[in-house]
Design a protein around this motif. Structure first.
Motif, PDB file in Angstrom:
ATOM      1  N   HIS A   8       0.805  -1.214   0.000  1.00 39.34           N
ATOM      2  CA  HIS A   8       0.000   0.000   0.000  1.00 39.34           C
ATOM      3  C   HIS A   8       0.840   1.267   0.000  1.00 39.34           C
ATOM      4  O   HIS A   8       0.404   2.303   0.453  1.00 39.34           O
ATOM      5  N   GLY A   9       2.029   1.187  -0.510  1.00 47.64           N
ATOM      6  CA  GLY A   9       2.871   2.368  -0.574  1.00 47.64           C
ATOM      7  C   GLY A   9       4.299   2.000  -0.895  1.00 47.64           C
ATOM      8  O   GLY A   9       4.627   0.832  -1.088  1.00 47.64           O
ATOM      9  N   HIS A  10       5.117   3.004  -0.971  1.00 45.42           N
ATOM     10  CA  HIS A  10       6.537   2.800  -1.219  1.00 45.42           C
ATOM     11  C   HIS A  10       7.306   3.115   0.050  1.00 45.42           C
ATOM     12  O   HIS A  10       6.978   4.057   0.767  1.00 45.42           O
ATOM     13  N   LEU A  32      11.091   6.159   5.424  1.00 41.65           N
ATOM     14  CA  LEU A  32       9.936   6.946   4.983  1.00 41.65           C
ATOM     15  C   LEU A  32       8.994   6.027   4.232  1.00 41.65           C
ATOM     16  O   LEU A  32       9.419   5.234   3.399  1.00 41.65           O
ATOM     17  N   ARG A  33       7.730   6.114   4.550  1.00 43.89           N
ATOM     18  CA  ARG A  33       6.691   5.376   3.831  1.00 43.89           C
ATOM     19  C   ARG A  33       5.776   6.390   3.163  1.00 43.89           C
ATOM     20  O   ARG A  33       5.306   7.326   3.805  1.00 43.89           O
ATOM     21  N   ILE A  34       5.529   6.200   1.874  1.00 47.58           N
ATOM     22  CA  ILE A  34       4.642   7.083   1.130  1.00 47.58           C
ATOM     23  C   ILE A  34       3.488   6.243   0.602  1.00 47.58           C
ATOM     24  O   ILE A  34       3.705   5.272  -0.141  1.00 47.58           O
ATOM     25  N   ASP A  35       2.280   6.604   0.983  1.00 48.92           N
ATOM     26  CA  ASP A  35       1.097   5.875   0.538  1.00 48.92           C
ATOM     27  C   ASP A  35       0.876   6.051  -0.958  1.00 48.92           C
ATOM     28  O   ASP A  35       1.258   7.072  -1.539  1.00 48.92           O
ATOM     29  N   ILE A  36       0.222   5.084  -1.569  1.00 51.43           N
ATOM     30  CA  ILE A  36      -0.065   5.101  -3.003  1.00 51.43           C
ATOM     31  C   ILE A  36      -0.839   6.367  -3.389  1.00 51.43           C
ATOM     32  O   ILE A  36      -0.598   6.948  -4.444  1.00 51.43           O
ATOM     33  N   ALA A  37      -1.745   6.830  -2.560  1.00 54.45           N
ATOM     34  CA  ALA A  37      -2.585   7.987  -2.879  1.00 54.45           C
ATOM     35  C   ALA A  37      -1.885   9.329  -2.644  1.00 54.45           C
ATOM     36  O   ALA A  37      -2.404  10.369  -3.047  1.00 54.45           O
ATOM     37  N   ASP A  38      -0.726   9.326  -2.025  1.00 56.71           N
ATOM     38  CA  ASP A  38      -0.014  10.569  -1.713  1.00 56.71           C
ATOM     39  C   ASP A  38       0.614  11.148  -2.980  1.00 56.71           C
ATOM     40  O   ASP A  38       1.375  10.459  -3.671  1.00 56.71           O
ATOM     41  N   LEU A  40       3.016  13.012  -3.290  1.00 60.83           N
ATOM     42  CA  LEU A  40       4.467  13.026  -3.136  1.00 60.83           C
ATOM     43  C   LEU A  40       5.110  11.843  -3.868  1.00 60.83           C
ATOM     44  O   LEU A  40       6.248  11.929  -4.319  1.00 60.83           O
ATOM     45  N   LEU A  41       4.350  10.773  -4.033  1.00 57.90           N
ATOM     46  CA  LEU A  41       4.867   9.577  -4.693  1.00 57.90           C
ATOM     47  C   LEU A  41       5.333   9.864  -6.117  1.00 57.90           C
ATOM     48  O   LEU A  41       6.228   9.202  -6.627  1.00 57.90           O
ATOM     49  N   HIS A  42       4.771  10.869  -6.753  1.00 56.26           N
ATOM     50  CA  HIS A  42       5.107  11.210  -8.133  1.00 56.26           C
ATOM     51  C   HIS A  42       5.985  12.464  -8.222  1.00 56.26           C
ATOM     52  O   HIS A  42       6.069  13.084  -9.268  1.00 56.26           O
ATOM     53  N   ASP A  43       6.637  12.807  -7.120  1.00 54.76           N
ATOM     54  CA  ASP A  43       7.471  14.003  -7.057  1.00 54.76           C
ATOM     55  C   ASP A  43       8.837  13.641  -6.459  1.00 54.76           C
ATOM     56  O   ASP A  43       9.031  13.748  -5.244  1.00 54.76           O
ATOM     57  N   PRO A  44       9.783  13.191  -7.295  1.00 58.92           N
ATOM     58  CA  PRO A  44      11.084  12.761  -6.751  1.00 58.92           C
ATOM     59  C   PRO A  44      11.789  13.833  -5.917  1.00 58.92           C
ATOM     60  O   PRO A  44      12.357  13.524  -4.869  1.00 58.92           O
ATOM     61  N   GLN A  45      11.765  15.088  -6.366  1.00 57.07           N
ATOM     62  CA  GLN A  45      12.403  16.152  -5.577  1.00 57.07           C
ATOM     63  C   GLN A  45      11.681  16.333  -4.249  1.00 57.07           C
ATOM     64  O   GLN A  45      12.310  16.607  -3.229  1.00 57.07           O
ATOM     65  N   GLY A  46      10.388  16.153  -4.246  1.00 53.57           N
ATOM     66  CA  GLY A  46       9.626  16.244  -3.006  1.00 53.57           C
ATOM     67  C   GLY A  46      10.021  15.169  -2.014  1.00 53.57           C
ATOM     68  O   GLY A  46      10.065  15.408  -0.804  1.00 53.57           O
ATOM     69  N   VAL A  47      10.313  13.964  -2.507  1.00 51.61           N
ATOM     70  CA  VAL A  47      10.769  12.877  -1.632  1.00 51.61           C
ATOM     71  C   VAL A  47      12.121  13.254  -1.009  1.00 51.61           C
ATOM     72  O   VAL A  47      12.322  13.095   0.192  1.00 51.61           O
ATOM     73  N   GLN A  65      21.539  21.834   5.773  1.00 53.52           N
ATOM     74  CA  GLN A  65      22.727  21.255   6.400  1.00 53.52           C
ATOM     75  C   GLN A  65      22.763  19.737   6.270  1.00 53.52           C
ATOM     76  O   GLN A  65      23.718  19.097   6.701  1.00 53.52           O
ATOM     77  N   VAL A  66      21.720  19.165   5.671  1.00 57.92           N
ATOM     78  CA  VAL A  66      21.622  17.712   5.528  1.00 57.92           C
ATOM     79  C   VAL A  66      22.180  17.303   4.173  1.00 57.92           C
ATOM     80  O   VAL A  66      21.835  17.884   3.146  1.00 57.92           O
ATOM     81  N   ARG A  67      23.037  16.303   4.177  1.00 60.92           N
ATOM     82  CA  ARG A  67      23.531  15.709   2.929  1.00 60.92           C
ATOM     83  C   ARG A  67      23.080  14.251   2.917  1.00 60.92           C
ATOM     84  O   ARG A  67      23.485  13.457   3.769  1.00 60.92           O
ATOM     85  N   LEU A  68      22.223  13.926   1.950  1.00 61.61           N
ATOM     86  CA  LEU A  68      21.784  12.545   1.805  1.00 61.61           C
ATOM     87  C   LEU A  68      22.918  11.745   1.185  1.00 61.61           C
ATOM     88  O   LEU A  68      23.458  12.111   0.148  1.00 61.61           O
ATOM     89  N   LYS A  69      23.293  10.657   1.826  1.00 63.77           N
ATOM     90  CA  LYS A  69      24.415   9.844   1.364  1.00 63.77           C
ATOM     91  C   LYS A  69      23.943   8.616   0.588  1.00 63.77           C
ATOM     92  O   LYS A  69      24.648   8.139  -0.282  1.00 63.77           O
ATOM     93  N   MET A  70      22.769   8.101   0.923  1.00 67.23           N
ATOM     94  CA  MET A  70      22.274   6.886   0.312  1.00 67.23           C
ATOM     95  C   MET A  70      20.752   6.872   0.428  1.00 67.23           C
ATOM     96  O   MET A  70      20.211   7.243   1.456  1.00 67.23           O
ATOM     97  N   ILE A  71      20.075   6.503  -0.647  1.00 66.44           N
ATOM     98  CA  ILE A  71      18.634   6.347  -0.611  1.00 66.44           C
ATOM     99  C   ILE A  71      18.311   5.037  -1.320  1.00 66.44           C
ATOM    100  O   ILE A  71      18.767   4.796  -2.438  1.00 66.44           O
ATOM    101  N   SER A  72      17.533   4.191  -0.661  1.00 69.68           N
ATOM    102  CA  SER A  72      17.113   2.925  -1.248  1.00 69.68           C
ATOM    103  C   SER A  72      15.603   2.816  -1.165  1.00 69.68           C
ATOM    104  O   SER A  72      15.027   3.121  -0.119  1.00 69.68           O
ATOM    105  N   ARG A  73      15.006   2.365  -2.239  1.00 63.86           N
ATOM    106  CA  ARG A  73      13.584   2.063  -2.212  1.00 63.86           C
ATOM    107  C   ARG A  73      13.455   0.582  -1.892  1.00 63.86           C
ATOM    108  O   ARG A  73      14.040  -0.256  -2.544  1.00 63.86           O
ATOM    109  N   LEU A  74      12.711   0.286  -0.844  1.00 69.31           N
ATOM    110  CA  LEU A  74      12.552  -1.102  -0.400  1.00 69.31           C
ATOM    111  C   LEU A  74      11.364  -1.751  -1.074  1.00 69.31           C
ATOM    112  O   LEU A  74      10.466  -1.136  -1.524  1.00 69.31           O
TER     113      LEU A  74
END
Length: 74
Positions: A8-10, A32-38, A40-47, A65-74
């Motif tokens: 029911h989400g990513h 982070l969990r994003i529901d199918i109806a959100d 945000l699911l279709h906005d990569p920069q928003g994620v 001040q935050v630097r994302l080092k790794m992002i994985s979609r499970l």
């Protein structure tokens, strides 16, 4: 969480560093969990922005001040 909840989400896992005065100061991981109806699911920069905001709030710093080092979609 059962397997039905996973459909029911990513789900994302991110690793990050917090930089203070140009130097890494804190690091961590968050999920982070994003529901199918959100929309945000279709906005990569928003994620990315949401992940930075979550890490910033956790350490009471600005999202810039935050630097994302790794992002994985499970």
């Amino acid at each position: 969480m059962d397997t039905m909840d996973l459909n029911h989400g990513h789900h994302y896992l991110a690793g990050y560093e917090i930089y203070v005065d140009g130097h890494p100061f804190w690091w961590g991981h968050l999920a982070l969990r994003i529901d199918i109806a959100d929309p945000l699911l279709h906005d990569p920069q928003g994620v990315l922005d949401r992940l930075c905001a979550m890490a910033a709030q956790r350490h009471d710093v600005a999202a810039s001040q935050v630097r994302l080092k790794m992002i994985s979609r499970l």
